[in-house]
Each structure stands twice: as structure tokens, then as C-alpha cells.
Design an enzyme around this catalytic site. Sequence first.
Site, short mmCIF file in Angstrom:
data_model
loop_
_atom_site.label_atom_id
_atom_site.label_comp_id
_atom_site.label_asym_id
_atom_site.label_seq_id
_atom_site.Cartn_x
_atom_site.Cartn_y
_atom_site.Cartn_z
CB SER A 32 5.27 -23.44 -9.66
OG SER A 32 5.13 -22.95 -10.97
CG HIS A 154 9.90 -20.04 -11.76
ND1 HIS A 154 9.09 -19.64 -12.78
CD2 HIS A 154 9.55 -21.33 -11.49
CE1 HIS A 154 8.27 -20.62 -13.12
NE2 HIS A 154 8.53 -21.66 -12.34
CD GLU A 164 5.59 -17.24 -14.87
OE1 GLU A 164 5.00 -16.86 -15.90
OE2 GLU A 164 5.75 -18.43 -14.55
CD GLU A 205 8.95 -19.31 -16.66
OE1 GLU A 205 8.35 -18.24 -16.87
OE2 GLU A 205 8.36 -20.39 -16.47
CG ASP A 242 1.79 -17.57 -13.33
OD1 ASP A 242 0.97 -17.79 -12.43
OD2 ASP A 242 2.44 -18.47 -13.90
CD GLU A 291 -0.11 -18.24 -15.95
OE1 GLU A 291 0.32 -17.35 -16.72
OE2 GLU A 291 0.46 -19.33 -15.81
CG ASP A 318 -0.27 -22.77 -15.26
OD1 ASP A 318 -0.35 -23.91 -15.74
OD2 ASP A 318 0.81 -22.31 -14.81
CE LYS A 343 2.73 -23.98 -17.56
NZ LYS A 343 2.72 -23.90 -16.07
CG HIS A 371 7.84 -21.25 -21.21
ND1 HIS A 371 8.96 -20.51 -20.93
CD2 HIS A 371 6.86 -20.70 -20.43
CE1 HIS A 371 8.69 -19.59 -20.03
NE2 HIS A 371 7.43 -19.67 -19.72
CE LYS A 394 3.72 -18.22 -18.26
NZ LYS A 394 3.00 -18.32 -17.00
#
Length: 429
Positions: A32, A154, A164, A205, A242, A291, A318, A343, A371, A394
Site C-alpha cells: 500500500s 495486505h 492494521e 505482516e 493504520d 495512522e 505514513d 520508512k 518495516h 512497528k
Amino acid sequence: MEMLDSRGNPTVMCEVWTDKAYGKAIVPSGASTGEYEAVELRDGDKTRYMGKGVLKAVANVNNVIAPKLVNTFDVTEQKAIDNTMIALDGTENKGKLGANAILAVSLAVAHAAANELNTPLYEYIGNLYKQIGGKTTASLLPMPMMNVINGGAHTNWESTDVQEFMIMPISAKTAAEAVRMGSEVFHNLKSILKTKCYSTSVGDEGGFAPKLKTNKEALELLMQTFVKAGYKPGKDFVICLDAAASEFYDNAHKNSTAESKYRIEGKRLTTTQIIDIYAGWVKDFPIASLEDMLDQNDWPGYVELTKRLGKTTQIMGDDFFVTNTKRLAEGIERKACNSILIKVNQIGSLSETLECIKMAHEAKFTTIISHRSGETEDTTIVDLAVAVNAGQLKTGSMSRSERVAKYNRLMYIEAELGKKTTFKNPFKN
Ligand code: PGA
Ligand code: ZN
């Protein structure tokens, strides 16, 4: 050389040798991804890896970057090395050589330099951070934010819209205790899902990816799990979300005047309506961090969200900031968010990452080192988090070796630093 990431897609690995030392890094890859991220160079040759090969990026490392660096720089000249690669690329988004090529070299250089000086990587990067004026002890262990329920892109949209659902063991006194608490909740969640006849297969994840009916059901499941595992919701654990909202924002109508562009749980909502829903969740559940709850271009929305919830909740960007100082500076100025996810491959070099963290800390924004959904056994991000006193990390759930490798590195650093470490609830001063 070309290697594989945790989704089985090609990625770049780089090795650096000096007379005395060796360093290696493998770059991660997102699913994403944000619109404003540095460019990951892919071959586009459909006869290999469905076009996802990275042989061009590897060739750029070996044939373009290496000749400019080898025998010219000392391996400890991180900033000069990064600047040389940035100049060599010459584009704003590293699209010519590829951020995957540049980052692989940048991180491998840092590993080699730390080894050359016989210093742990976190201490070495901590010194780089101090050299640019950053304040750090390089001994604060980050509190992990563990992604136990995966949704959105994901899980191929088979689970929730929110990407998430993470848990944070805020009452843990050490990083090792935090890992243990997270693992216990992870296993209890698995048994609850089984009793409810939900799937216990995991997403990218490492969190579970059950076909839940609503986002709220995931929150309720977490509350139930905390209690089953013997923990107090809100006291021992808080929840972090998130949404990766750019993924459910109606891009087709981006330039239209239609207001209701957020598509969630089968409804179309305006920015204010979706913020109302989030405010309801924050009121009903112990949610400490939010997030990417809005689209990456929804600046007025982020200002509104931060105004409404930012006093008590971490509002993190993010895809919204993409570890980019230009976007972050605007966010600080406009009071959009109070926190940034970091990131390394969003910006593409270690030096620029450190600059971004410094800008965030100076503005009293919290930083969470992260990550990507496509990861490898590389654990550099854990050292980075310790190096800059980031305070939060994270790195996924308690399964899948590419995630667990990071938790293992975290516990190792804690043991290595011994009495010098500090560890704390990032939401408490
Ligand atoms: P990505 O997701 O690595 O697929 O971009 C992670 C995140 O959104 O935080
Ligand atoms: Zn995110």
C-alpha cells in the site's frame, strides 16, 4: 544481487567490503505504497517475475554507483556517500537509479562502517544522528506496535477495510516483556478466532486475517483477547490503527466535486463523517494511535482530525508524509498530524531518513520506525529505532520469520546494552 522478499518478490541485496570489515543490507518493499514515495526500480520485463525483477537496480549498484564510491570515500563518510548517490541519480524521486539501489548501498555502507569501527550498528547510527545535531542516548528501546489483525490490501481485501489492528503492551517494563505480552495476546487471539470458526491464516505482516463483518468487530475481538490473556485493556495494552485510507479513497473521483469519497463498510462518507466514526472508536476503545486514517492528499482532513483528536491520540502520517522532510515541514506548519511513521525506503537513503527524524523530534512529533509489508531477514530498522531514541517500532506480528527477526534483534540489543537501556510507555512522560 537480486534476492527475494517475504512475498516472494525480487528485491536488492548489497554487500560492502573494506580492508577490515563487511556490511550487508537487503531493502524492503511496500504494497500500500504512498503516491509520493521514492521510486522502486523494477525491470518491467514480463518474462521474469511478472515484470518485478530488479536486475536494472542491481546493475545500477554495480556499474554506476560502485565505480563512483569505491576507492574514493572512506566507508564512514555516510553523508558524502549518500549525497553522491543522490546527485548521481539527479531526480527528485530517485527514479533514475532506483531508491532500491541507492538504499541498499546506503544501509550496507552503514553496516560496514559500524563493523569497521567495531561498534554496534545502533551506536554507530546514533553517532551519525548526533553529528547532524540530533539528540539521542542511543539506548532507549522502542515500544513495539504489533499488528495482530491484518486487513485491506495486505489480505486482498478479504478482511477489514482498516489495514492494521495493532496492540501495544504499554505496561511492559522491558522490551523482552513487551514481546512476551504481545506473543501471549497473539496466541490467545488465535484460540478465540478458532472458537468463532474464523480463519487463523495470516496476512502479509503476520497478523491474522479473518473475514470479519465490520472494523468494530476487530476492536471488540481485541478487547476480549486482552482479558482472556489476563491483561487489562487500556492499562496493559492499548490499540493502534493504520487505516491506510488512501487505499479505500475513491481515486476515480479524485477531481470530481463529489464529497463522499471514503468507501468503508459499504458506505460512502465525507471526510467529516469518517472522522466522526473514528472519534466514536476512540471514545469506545483504548485507542492510542491512528495512522493514515485519511487520504494522502486530504490536507484539510488531517488538520481537522488533528484538531479533534490530536490532544489525546497520536495522529500519525505514513503515506501522508512518506518520510519526506518537505511534506513533514508542511504538516508541522499546518498542524496536520502530531506523529510520523519512518520508512527508510520511502525516501531511499539513511542520511535523509535521519534528517527527517531530526525535523520530527524538533517539532515534538513522535516517531515510529517501521518495516514494510514486504520484508526480509534484514533487521537494520531495529538498530535505527534505538539509534535515534525513536521510542516506537512497528514491525508486524509474532509470526513470520521476517517479522520475528526484528523482535529477536530488539531483545538482543536489550541484553547487549544491559543496565544502560531505558524502555517506557511512549504515551506517558
Ligand atoms: P506497506 O504497508 O508496507 O504495504 O506500505 C505498511 C503500512 O502502511 O504501514
Ligand atoms: Zn501505514
